[in-house]
Motif scaffolding. Structure first.
Motif, short mmCIF file in Angstrom:
data_model
loop_
_atom_site.label_atom_id
_atom_site.label_comp_id
_atom_site.label_asym_id
_atom_site.label_seq_id
_atom_site.Cartn_x
_atom_site.Cartn_y
_atom_site.Cartn_z
N GLY A 56 56.80 69.12 71.22
CA GLY A 56 57.95 69.11 72.13
C GLY A 56 57.87 70.22 73.16
O GLY A 56 58.39 70.09 74.28
N PHE A 59 56.63 69.40 76.60
CA PHE A 59 57.48 68.59 77.50
C PHE A 59 58.87 69.22 77.69
O PHE A 59 59.75 68.59 78.26
CB PHE A 59 57.63 67.18 76.92
CG PHE A 59 56.31 66.57 76.54
CD1 PHE A 59 55.48 66.02 77.50
CD2 PHE A 59 55.89 66.57 75.21
CE1 PHE A 59 54.26 65.49 77.15
CE2 PHE A 59 54.66 66.03 74.86
CZ PHE A 59 53.84 65.50 75.83
N SER A 60 59.06 70.41 77.14
CA SER A 60 60.36 71.08 77.18
C SER A 60 61.47 70.15 76.70
O SER A 60 62.56 70.10 77.31
CB SER A 60 60.68 71.60 78.58
OG SER A 60 59.62 72.38 79.05
N THR A 61 61.19 69.43 75.63
CA THR A 61 62.19 68.49 75.10
C THR A 61 63.30 69.25 74.38
O THR A 61 63.03 70.29 73.76
CB THR A 61 61.51 67.51 74.10
OG1 THR A 61 60.34 67.01 74.72
CG2 THR A 61 62.43 66.38 73.69
N ASP A 62 64.51 68.72 74.43
CA ASP A 62 65.66 69.30 73.75
C ASP A 62 65.35 69.46 72.25
O ASP A 62 65.02 68.49 71.56
CB ASP A 62 66.84 68.32 73.95
CG ASP A 62 68.05 68.71 73.13
OD1 ASP A 62 68.26 69.93 72.97
OD2 ASP A 62 68.74 67.80 72.64
N LEU A 66 64.48 66.88 68.81
CA LEU A 66 63.22 66.97 68.07
C LEU A 66 63.48 67.23 66.59
O LEU A 66 62.79 66.70 65.71
CB LEU A 66 62.35 68.09 68.63
CG LEU A 66 61.78 67.88 70.02
CD1 LEU A 66 61.16 69.16 70.53
CD2 LEU A 66 60.76 66.75 70.03
N THR A 135 63.32 53.48 73.27
CA THR A 135 62.61 54.65 72.70
C THR A 135 62.85 54.73 71.20
O THR A 135 61.94 55.01 70.41
CB THR A 135 63.08 55.97 73.38
OG1 THR A 135 63.06 55.77 74.78
CG2 THR A 135 62.19 57.13 73.01
N ALA A 191 56.92 63.08 69.28
CA ALA A 191 57.42 64.02 70.30
C ALA A 191 56.84 63.69 71.67
O ALA A 191 57.50 63.87 72.70
CB ALA A 191 57.07 65.45 69.91
N VAL A 194 58.88 60.74 73.11
CA VAL A 194 60.19 61.19 73.55
C VAL A 194 60.07 62.05 74.82
O VAL A 194 60.93 62.02 75.69
CB VAL A 194 60.89 61.97 72.40
CG1 VAL A 194 62.14 62.65 72.87
CG2 VAL A 194 61.22 61.02 71.25
N GLY A 195 58.96 62.78 74.92
CA GLY A 195 58.71 63.61 76.11
C GLY A 195 58.17 62.80 77.28
O GLY A 195 57.83 63.38 78.31
N GLU A 196 58.08 61.48 77.10
CA GLU A 196 57.59 60.58 78.16
C GLU A 196 56.20 60.98 78.65
O GLU A 196 55.93 61.01 79.87
CB GLU A 196 58.59 60.48 79.31
CG GLU A 196 59.89 59.84 78.85
CD GLU A 196 60.96 59.79 79.94
OE1 GLU A 196 60.66 60.10 81.10
OE2 GLU A 196 62.09 59.43 79.58
#
Ligand code: GRG
Length: 293
Positions: A56, A59-62, A66, A135, A191, A194-196
């Protein structure tokens, strides 16, 4: 012992707290609930959740999102350990330094605790309402492929059959990639989805996860042969006792260690295109090959 990055060290207690909450929320009838908590909250390296959180970072995912994905993955892992320890499978009495679930409770309760964790994992994923339906569906498909007959369950079947026949290095790699590799791969790819991540990045992360998945298992084989029951928290020498072919018995310890180093080098080189955002993944790769339990 390899140290984790400061971020992963800090994230670990946050994962523990969120995982405990999710497990307590299951609220199953007694003694099922106690068996679920017993098998999940007393140790474990949390490698798969850490891989999800580390990916994560690319992608700097929330992190809160995660964490929920990581919880679902750790539930599947915990189920696999409970069922693997059953008399009909590995028939083990010790896990994470304490009696296995069926010893502490009974066989029926242990089977149900595994069933509960597996099904709850998928329910948990359906609850990620901040994600688009497509997703969520993708995540459910990814994890069901990794855990089911195309992945871990299929690998476990091949592993059981391999006890009766002699297998070669290629068979061994196939068993490992299905039995343990697929869930490790899914921990990273979940991850990434989700991070596209684009296709190129997915390919790089797939390569990386396959290398560290195999490295994890080679180190497991080495530890089974060279570790102690005390340090491992599970019965040492089990593979040899069961006459299982492993990387350590097939190649010998020296060659198995060389294979491990080569896998690490290759895994790290897959990440060359990434900057310091991939340091958490790099530190987990090192952790996998240097772990002692
Ligand atoms: C029973 C469907 C079913 C599958 C079992 C993964 C698996 C398949 C069995 C686990 C048995 C085992 C000891 C495999 C070797 C590699 C492995 C998964 C070790 C345990 O994983 P760790 O080291 O465990 O991540 P902790 O305790 O740290 O969570």
């Amino acid at each position: 012992m390899t140290s984790l990055t400061p971020y992963l060290n800090d994230a670990l207690p946050r994962f523990e707290a969120s995982f405990e909450q999710a497990l307590k929320n299951i609220n199953a009838p007694s003694p099922l609930q106690e068996a679920i908590l017993y098998s999940t909250l007393q140790g474990g390296k949390r490698l798969r959740p850490l891989l999800t959180l580390a990916t994560g970072k690319l992608f700097s995912t929330d992190e809160a999102l995660l964490m929920q994905i990581a919880i679902a993955i750790e539930m599947i892992h915990a189920y696999s350990l409970i069922h693997d320890d059953l008399p009909a499978m590995d028939n083990d009495t010790l896990r994470r330094g304490q009696p296995t679930c069926h010893i502490q409770f009974d066989e029926a309760t242990a089977i149900l605790a595994g069933d509960a964790l597996l099904t709850e994992s998928f329910y948990h994923l359906t609850q990620l309402t901040s994600l688009p339906d497509s997703t969520r569906l993708h995540l459910i498909q990814l994890l069901s492929h990794a855990a089911g007959p195309r992945g871990m369950v299929g690998g476990q079947m091949l592993d059981i059959l391999a006890e009766e026949t002699s297998i070669d290095a290629e068979d061994l790699a196939t068993i490992h990639s299905l039995k343990t590799g697929k869930l490790i791969e899914a921990s990273i790819l979940a991850a990434a989805f989700v991070g596209e991540a684009n296709e190129e990045v997915i390919e790089v992360l797939t390569q990386f996860s396959q290398k560290i998945g195999l490295a994890f298992q080679v180190q497991d084989d080495i530890l089974d042969l060279s570790g102690t029951t005390d340090s491992l928290g599970k019965t040492a020498g089990k593979d040899q006792q069961q006459g299982k072919t492993t990387y350590a018995t097939f190649y010998g310890l020296e060659k198995a260690n060389k294979i491990l180093e080569a896998l690490l080098r290759s895994a790290l080189s897959s990440l060359e295109a990434f900057n310091e955002q991939a340091d958490c993944l790099r530190s987990l790769a090192l952790y996998i090959i240097n772990r002692s339990s």
